[in-house]
Design a protein around this motif. Structure first.
Motif, short mmCIF file in Angstrom:
data_model
loop_
_atom_site.label_atom_id
_atom_site.label_comp_id
_atom_site.label_asym_id
_atom_site.label_seq_id
_atom_site.Cartn_x
_atom_site.Cartn_y
_atom_site.Cartn_z
N ALA A 55 24.91 7.41 -15.82
CA ALA A 55 26.32 7.31 -16.26
C ALA A 55 26.31 6.65 -17.64
N TYR A 56 27.46 6.62 -18.28
CA TYR A 56 27.57 6.09 -19.64
C TYR A 56 27.97 4.62 -19.51
N LEU A 57 27.01 3.76 -19.21
CA LEU A 57 27.31 2.35 -18.94
C LEU A 57 28.02 1.76 -20.15
N PRO A 58 28.99 0.84 -19.90
CA PRO A 58 29.26 0.19 -18.60
C PRO A 58 30.15 0.99 -17.64
N GLU A 59 30.43 2.27 -17.97
CA GLU A 59 31.18 3.09 -17.00
C GLU A 59 30.32 3.40 -15.77
N PHE A 60 30.93 3.39 -14.61
CA PHE A 60 30.32 3.86 -13.37
C PHE A 60 28.93 3.27 -13.06
N PRO A 61 28.84 1.94 -12.98
CA PRO A 61 27.57 1.31 -12.54
C PRO A 61 27.38 1.51 -11.04
N GLY A 62 26.21 1.13 -10.56
CA GLY A 62 25.98 1.16 -9.12
C GLY A 62 25.30 2.42 -8.62
N ALA A 63 25.15 2.45 -7.32
CA ALA A 63 24.27 3.46 -6.70
C ALA A 63 24.89 4.86 -6.70
N HIS A 64 26.19 4.99 -6.99
CA HIS A 64 26.84 6.32 -6.92
C HIS A 64 27.53 6.66 -8.22
N GLY A 65 26.87 6.40 -9.33
CA GLY A 65 27.49 6.63 -10.64
C GLY A 65 27.92 8.07 -10.85
N VAL A 66 27.14 9.02 -10.37
CA VAL A 66 27.48 10.42 -10.58
C VAL A 66 28.70 10.79 -9.75
N ARG A 67 28.64 10.41 -8.48
CA ARG A 67 29.77 10.72 -7.57
C ARG A 67 31.05 10.05 -8.09
N ASP A 68 30.93 8.81 -8.55
CA ASP A 68 32.12 8.07 -9.02
C ASP A 68 32.76 8.74 -10.24
N ALA A 69 31.89 9.24 -11.14
CA ALA A 69 32.44 9.89 -12.35
C ALA A 69 33.19 11.16 -11.96
N LEU A 70 32.57 11.91 -11.04
CA LEU A 70 33.24 13.14 -10.56
C LEU A 70 34.59 12.79 -9.94
N ALA A 71 34.57 11.79 -9.08
CA ALA A 71 35.79 11.40 -8.35
C ALA A 71 36.87 10.89 -9.31
N ALA A 72 36.44 10.36 -10.45
CA ALA A 72 37.41 9.78 -11.41
C ALA A 72 38.16 10.87 -12.15
N GLY A 73 37.64 12.11 -12.06
CA GLY A 73 38.34 13.23 -12.69
C GLY A 73 38.23 13.22 -14.21
N VAL A 74 37.25 12.49 -14.75
CA VAL A 74 37.06 12.48 -16.22
C VAL A 74 36.29 13.72 -16.65
N THR A 75 36.33 14.04 -17.95
CA THR A 75 35.67 15.27 -18.40
C THR A 75 34.28 15.00 -18.96
N GLU A 76 33.92 13.72 -19.05
CA GLU A 76 32.55 13.44 -19.50
C GLU A 76 32.05 12.13 -18.90
N THR A 77 30.74 12.10 -18.71
CA THR A 77 30.10 10.88 -18.23
C THR A 77 28.90 10.66 -19.16
N GLY A 78 27.72 10.37 -18.60
CA GLY A 78 26.59 10.19 -19.52
C GLY A 78 25.35 9.72 -18.81
N ALA A 79 24.40 9.29 -19.62
CA ALA A 79 23.14 8.72 -19.12
C ALA A 79 22.84 7.50 -19.98
N SER A 80 22.18 6.51 -19.37
CA SER A 80 21.91 5.27 -20.10
C SER A 80 20.53 4.73 -19.76
N VAL A 81 19.96 3.99 -20.71
CA VAL A 81 18.76 3.20 -20.45
C VAL A 81 19.14 1.76 -20.82
N ILE A 82 18.91 0.85 -19.89
CA ILE A 82 19.29 -0.54 -20.14
C ILE A 82 18.14 -1.49 -19.83
N VAL A 83 18.26 -2.71 -20.35
CA VAL A 83 17.37 -3.79 -19.96
C VAL A 83 17.95 -4.35 -18.66
N VAL A 84 17.13 -4.49 -17.64
CA VAL A 84 17.63 -4.95 -16.34
C VAL A 84 17.95 -6.44 -16.40
#
Ligand code: GRF
Length: 195
Positions: A109-138
């Motif tokens: 997901a495009y952090l900080p949008e949609f964190p957590g174990a279901h980022g893909v499902r949450d973005a879909l459910a939010a009805g937005v037209t774009e999400t993303g992918a991220s690499v972060i320092v844990v």
């Protein structure tokens, strides 16, 4: 740069790292692959001849003792960088503290949008037209650490969780390989990023 990669699932992003490190010019190599279960992605370790270890989450009475056992296994390989690439467990705080900031994670997901174990499902459910992918320092939060890189991914009208996740993964693995390159060549300074 010596990498230890931790997975729980198919390890498609791991595979991209293994393929990248086949190139002698690539300044990093996966020295071991770890999992919290008998993950399908361990087959990539087999195929590429990389040592692997499993610290089964279900074999431990609690997250802390699992984390301690996992940390012990990771340390055997003396990695310069530990990569969570589809590890579907939260690491105990003391494991994060022990490895940080040489501990990064990919997230679909495009952090900080949609964190957590279901980022893909949450973005879909939010009805937005774009999400993303991220690499972060844990860090000790959930997908809340400093962002190394992120890229937008379109959500198409007839996307399902799996078609969208597959499209995101293509971007994730590009970001991950680039992040490893940048960390290896010093373009990215994890200590500075995490300070
Ligand atoms: C990746 O999208 C990762 O970011 C997320 O779970 C997925 C794992 O996919 N945490 P794979 O196991 O690398 O195929």
């Amino acid at each position: 740069l010596k990498l230890v990669v931790l997975i729980s699932g198919g390890g498609s992003n791991l595979r991209s790292l293994l393929e990248a490190s086949e190139d002698a010019e690539f300044p990093a190599r996966v020295v071991a692959i770890g999992a919290d279960r008998d993950a399908d992605g361990l087959a990539h370790a087999e195929e590429f001849g990389i040592p692997s270890f499993v610290v089964p989450y279900t074999s431990y009475p609690d997250r802390e003792s699992w984390g301690d056992a996992l940390l012990e296994q990771i340390r055997l390989w003396e990695p310069d960088l530990v990569i969570l690439s589809g590890l579907m467990r939260l690491l105990p705080e003391r494991v994060v503290e022990a490895l940080s900031p040489q501990l990064i994670n990919t997230h679909p997901a495009y952090l900080p949008e949609f964190p957590g174990a279901h980022g893909v499902r949450d973005a879909l459910a939010a009805g937005v037209t774009e999400t993303g992918a991220s690499v972060i320092v844990v860090d000790t939060g959930v997908d809340s650490g400093p962002i190394i890189s992120r890229q937008r991914v379109a959500i198409l009208p007839n996307d399902t969780e799996s078609t969208l996740h597959d499209r995101i993964k293509l971007v994730e693995r590009e970001l991950l390989v680039q992040a490893v390159l940048d960390i290896a060549n010093g373009t990215i300074d994890l200590k500075e990023l995490a300070s």
